[in-house]
Design an enzyme around this catalytic site. Structure first.
Site, PDB file in Angstrom:
ATOM      1  N   ASP A 250     -21.788 -11.303  59.720  1.00 50.64           N
ATOM      2  CA  ASP A 250     -22.290 -12.483  59.023  1.00 50.64           C
ATOM      3  C   ASP A 250     -21.122 -13.382  58.602  1.00 50.64           C
ATOM      4  O   ASP A 250     -20.118 -13.455  59.298  1.00 50.64           O
ATOM      5  CB  ASP A 250     -23.129 -12.032  57.812  1.00 50.64           C
ATOM      6  CG  ASP A 250     -24.228 -13.011  57.472  1.00 50.64           C
ATOM      7  OD1 ASP A 250     -23.916 -14.107  56.958  1.00 50.64           O
ATOM      8  OD2 ASP A 250     -25.406 -12.694  57.727  1.00 50.64           O
ATOM      9  N   HIS A 290     -23.876 -16.192  52.647  1.00 51.91           N
ATOM     10  CA  HIS A 290     -24.924 -15.472  53.376  1.00 51.91           C
ATOM     11  C   HIS A 290     -24.588 -13.996  53.553  1.00 51.91           C
ATOM     12  O   HIS A 290     -25.448 -13.113  53.363  1.00 51.91           O
ATOM     13  CB  HIS A 290     -25.135 -16.159  54.732  1.00 51.91           C
ATOM     14  CG  HIS A 290     -26.451 -15.870  55.369  1.00 51.91           C
ATOM     15  ND1 HIS A 290     -26.631 -14.858  56.276  1.00 51.91           N
ATOM     16  CD2 HIS A 290     -27.653 -16.488  55.245  1.00 51.91           C
ATOM     17  CE1 HIS A 290     -27.879 -14.858  56.698  1.00 51.91           C
ATOM     18  NE2 HIS A 290     -28.536 -15.840  56.086  1.00 51.91           N
ATOM     19  N   SER A 500     -33.670 -13.671  57.007  1.00 53.73           N
ATOM     20  CA  SER A 500     -32.296 -13.210  56.714  1.00 53.73           C
ATOM     21  C   SER A 500     -32.281 -12.203  55.580  1.00 53.73           C
ATOM     22  O   SER A 500     -31.447 -11.284  55.558  1.00 53.73           O
ATOM     23  CB  SER A 500     -31.410 -14.402  56.339  1.00 53.73           C
ATOM     24  OG  SER A 500     -31.072 -15.150  57.475  1.00 53.73           O
TER      25      SER A 500
END
Length: 994
Positions: A250, A290, A500
């Protein structure tokens, strides 16, 4: 002295009963319940009541109606049919009385709180009573009668009773206590339990995806209680292992984050693939949170009094950076291989591309295939990919599954999102099995409901880690903080979401499975997670348990980690693989894993039990798990019940009686004691044997031809307390219990033997009224069908089947009863019958009393004798919610009888029937109310007389002849067997008794 005590007791209980049933507004100077002999003072919580309904679907429907009317607002579910509500109008006596009069309502009770601690406690219609040692049965029976109690369960330590519908439960319990007969008597309260596995992390209460109680979360929203992954329930089993590493590919992870220190990160040189040449620092830059957010969902530190709790808090995170700013195809493929080569067992991927081409980047496809086949020494890395956020269902867009989530590689987990209501999230794509681009979502996990641009008022609502300081997701672009206070609050965010957020939940689940069993293959992990997902949302799931909206369902972490080790189960049908709930639509009362043998001979073919003598019930227990089961700790319990299409749980399995033609007869109970299940290796099974002596048909004079039928129920209990290790808590709905739990099976199969000389065979089925089943109906339907199962043949092609409603016929006709799949006619004697004309049909609207049990007769008349084929026929009792129960008839055409049931041609009632055996003549004939058996060879025999179900009614010894009274025998064919043990000789015959 005894009579004097009973008289005094009777007067006392009658007086107390008058108080207890004098009205809902039970008057006493102070409210209390008894903690043994001590009073625990209570107060009524204003305007709050506890409602219990007859069923979960009815409860939801009625609550919706009540809420729309402005009467009340639901507050907190206590079980699937019990809820605390807040009245928006004054709860007058009339309002309460009207509610109690609702046919779907079981009880209406005030909500109490303890005066000292202010702890809310909720009463329903149940009370718990432990009678004083030495209390005679007459006193117990009188208590039950005087207080109008119904026995729900006779437990090892106390009784559970239900009170009358309008009774005040607290008043009844106190009155029984004050009558002097009980050690304790109090309502079966629901109380809030402190769950010690709930962590103290500051923002855990906002992590509804891990534990959803309907609490208030972001933006004032609340969800559906239970719409979560069951993390709290799973943590006592495992919180992970430090030897299990999850690679998060990520935007990177903050070094020494307050909730994820470097001691639980595997930070490696060469792990930053976001630059042309891999670098050594996999930390995020700018607002690129994220990767932090995904990692926090997986493994944030638990119980450290700050931040959030990770799902697998003992596992480690391997941060691998590919984003922020970007990465090439090669770098991304190499990042996957890097994770595999450096020991990551699980690889979490909350990223993808804007295409549905499953081979969009071959290098990445190759890297994925390599990881899942050669990773972990050949067991395969577990890989989870987000399905994309391309849908907008409220505006008609189904979205698509993007690459690489749609790679066509077995065992790769493609993860969609569910919302706080256990529905498909608005942006989560819908599967399209017909697409050539592998448009399949395998599983969903909770995330936010919708984007603000899709549904006004919605926003991200998953809590996790943020980049410490002002970078990242907290504050948002407008300067709004969430959270805005707390320890290191700028290191956390309440604004994560999408698929996600769902994907690391599934990756964390995989990590917990491997923590429990490191030898699982990646395909086995896939199977465990998908097979144990909850079939939520009200969508259509096919026979494999798959729906287009939710894949195999919403992640259930608790059930998954249970199945990672041993998983004991029994089959509902021969095709049952142990998936919970069982997706099959076949009957749930014909398990192949219970069978009866008349002798303990190890046989595997089911026989009808022989009444009045010892039979042997065999139960096969299997291990579908991946480890051997422990040698102790799991118990198998076996129960019998008088066969009926209307059975519930626990009635009558744990012990019940019924008034039958003036006599009180037993209609159910436990068979023997619970047996310990020895260790079973993975993929194997063991068979346990229970000795059982069924009641005689003569014990049931009111049940007609059904007097010989019995049901059996087996339950594996892996825990000592409720829910006893069941995946789904048991309710009164027996069929649902069996369907939902693979460690409960039910056998209600009767063998019907047809002989060439038999014109018609009659058998019966019991049906039961609503109160006995804890349901609400005044009429019931009877469904019949030829099961659509492999190997079964259509009995209607070789026999006529008639159904006689018996005692229910007259009321059914007056009620304008209808039948589908059959025709109503009268036989030559003027009796109204229903001739079955289709393989599926239904008799509608059969009136039956609330406490009534009665039999209907099924008559089978062969028109073509067909041996060697399987013929099954089912009869089921049905109400508006579905099948209550059923009985299966295995109809067998036999040219000759087996050794235990061999017979000569049927004799008339006036002439003897004979069979040559060792040159001797056995004569059997009826003379009035006597059956004469003659065998003039001077030898001693043991005689058995059995009915057409093989159940022995009489056993006696004889030399030369014997006379047996048959005045209590029902009309029909009976089978006589003479056994000479010395010469090992068996002589048989049959006779028609009129």
């Amino acid at each position: 002295m005894k009579r004097h005590f009973l008289f005094a007791f009777l007067i006392a209980t009658l007086c107390l009963a008058v108080i207890a049933f004098s009205g809902f507004r039970y008057f006493q100077k102070e409210l209390y319940y008894y903690e043994f002999n001590e009073k625990k003072l209570l107060e009524i919580v204003p305007n709050k009541f506890v409602l219990r309904f007859t069923g979960s679907d009815i409860a939801k429907a009625k609550l919706t109606a009540f809420e729309k009317s402005g009467l009340l607002k639901p507050q907190e579910w206590k079980d699937e049919r019990t809820i605390i509500v807040n009245f928006l109008k004054a709860a007058t006596d009339k309002i309460i009385s009207d509610l109690q009069d609702e046919p779907e309502m079981v009880s209406v009770q005030p909500l109490y709180t303890t005066s000292a601690e202010k702890l809310d406690i909720a009463a329903t219609d149940e009370i718990l009573v432990r009678f004083k040692k030495g209390t005679v049965q007459e006193v117990i029976d009188r208590t039950i009668k005087n207080f109008n109690l119904q026995l729900k369960e006779k437990g090892e330590l106390f009784y559970t009773f239900t009170v009358a519908k309008k009774a005040n439960t607290l008043a009844v319990a106190n009155a029984i206590m004050e009558s002097g007969v009980a050690e304790f008597s109090n309502p079966n309260f629901y109380r809030r339990i402190e769950m010690y596995q709930v962590p103290n992390d500051e923002f855990f209460n906002y992590q509804w995806n891990l534990r959803n109680t309907g609490q208030v979360i972001n933006d004032g929203h609340t969800g559906t209680p239970g719409a979560d992954i069951k993390a709290v329930e799973a943590w006592p089993i495992t919180m992970g292992s430090s030897s299990v590493v999850v690679a998060v590919i990520d935007e990177g992870v903050t070094s020494n984050h307050p909730d994820l220190p470097n001691t639980r990160q595997v930070r490696l040189n060469g792990s930053n693939f976001s630059t042309s040449v891999p670098g050594n620092n996999p930390s995020p830059i700018g607002d690129g949170d994220h990767g932090n957010a995904c990692s926090g969902i997986i493994a944030a530190t638990r119980n450290n009094s700050e931040g959030v709790a990770g799902i697998a808090p003992n596992c480690k995170i391997m941060p691998i950076k590919i984003l922020n700013p970007a990465a090439s195809d090669a770098n991304i493929a190499n990042a996957i291989t890097f994770a595999k080569n450096n020991g990551a067992q699980v690889i979490s991927n909350s990223w993808g591309y804007g295409t549905s081409d499953p081979n969009y980047i071959p290098a990445i496809v190759t890297a994925i295939n390599d990881a899942v086949t050669t990773g972990r020494g050949g067991l395969g890395c577990v890989m989870a990919f987000a399905a994309t956020n391309t849908a907008d269902h409220v505006h008609g867009s189904a979205g698509y599954v993007g690459f690489p989530g749609n790679v066509n590689i077995a065992g790769v987990l493609t993860v969609g999102a569910s919302d706080r209501y256990d529905k498909q999230a608005n942006y989560s794509p819908t599967s399209n099995p017909a697409s050539a681009n592998n448009q399949i979502v395998d599983i969903v996990a909770p995330s936010h409901r919708a984007y603000p641009t899709q549904i006004a008022g919605e926003d991200f609502e998953i809590w996790s880690m943020d980049i410490p300081g002002t970078s990242g997701y907290n504050p948002q672009s407008g300067g709004t903080y969430l959270p805005a206070s707390g320890t290191n609050y700028q290191s956390y965010t309440g604004r994560m979401g999408g698929t996600s957020a769902a994907t690391p939940e599934v990756a964390a689940a995989a990590a917990l499975l491997l923590s429990k069993n490191a030898n699982l293959t990646q395909q086995q992990v896939f199977n465990i997670l998908t097979q144990n997902a909850d079939k939520v949302g009200g969508y259509t799931y096919n026979s494999s348990g798959f729906s287009n909206e939710m894949g195999f369902g919403r992640l259930n972490l608790y059930r998954a980690v249970l199945k990672a080790g041993a998983d004991l189960y029994m089959k509902d049908q021969t095709t049952d693989s142990g998936i919970e709930p069982n997706p099959s639509t076949d009957a749930y009362y014909a398990t192949p894993d219970i069978w009866v043998r008349n002798s303990n001979d190890g046989g595997t073919v089911h026989q009808n039990p022989e009444a009045g003598q010892t039979n042997y019930v065999y139960v096969r227990v299997r291990n579908r798990g991946y480890l051997s089961s422990p040698a102790s700790g799991s118990k198998l319990k076996l129960y019998w019940a008088k066969a009926s299409t209307g059975l519930s749980w626990t009635f009558p399995w744990t012990g019940a009686t019924y008034s039958c033609s003036g006599s009180t007869v037993s209609i159910g109970g436990q068979i023997g004691s619970a047996q310990t299940i020895s260790s079973i290796s993975a993929g194997s099974y063991t068979t346990l044997v229970f000795a059982w002596t069924p009641p005689k048909p003569s014990d049931y004079p009111c049940f007609g031809a059904d007097a010989s039928h019995f049901c059996l129920l087996a339950r594996i209990e892996t825990k000592n307390s409720s829910p006893y290790g069941m995946a789904f808590s048991e309710t009164t709905n027996l069929g649902n219990n069996v369907k939902d739990n693979n460690n409960i099976v039910w056998k209600n199969v009767s063998i019907v033997n047809l002989l060439p000389d038999m014109s018609t065979f009659r058998t019966s089925v019991l049906i039961a009224g609503a109160k006995l089943l804890r349901r609400s109906f005044s009429t019931t339907d009877i469904a019949f069908n030829v099961p659509d199962e492999k190997g079964n043949n259509n009995i209607l092609g070789v026999a006529n089947i008639d159904i006689d409603l018996g005692e229910f016929t007259e009321a059914w006709l007056k009620n304008n009863g209808k039948v589908e799949g059959g025709r109503v006619y009268q036989d030559k004697n003027g009796k109204t019958l229903i001739r079955v004309a289709a393989t599926k049909g239904r008799i509608y609207g059969v009136p039956i009393g609330a406490t009534q049990m009665g039999s209907i007769t099924v008559a089978v008349t062969p028109v073509q004798f067909s041996t060697g084929l399987l013929y099954l026929f089912d009869v089921q009792q049905v109400d508006r919610t579905g099948i209550i129960g059923g009985e299966r008839f295995d109809i067998q055409f036999n040219k000759t009888r087996t050794a235990t049931k061999a017979a000569a041609p049927v004799a008339s009632n006036t002439q003897p029937a004979t069979k040559d055996n060792s040159q001797q003549q056995l004569k059997v004939y009826q003379a009035g109310k006597q059956l004469n058996i003659v065998m003039n060879d001077g030898k001693e025999y043991v005689i058995t007389v059995a009915n057409s179900f093989g159940q022995v009614l009489t056993t006696a010894k004889m030399i030369n002849q014997k006379v047996i009274p048959v005045n209590n025998y029902l009309q029909g064919i009976y089978y006589i067997k003479l056994i000479n043990a010395k010469e090992q000789k068996i002589v048989t015959a049959s006779v028609m008794i009129q």
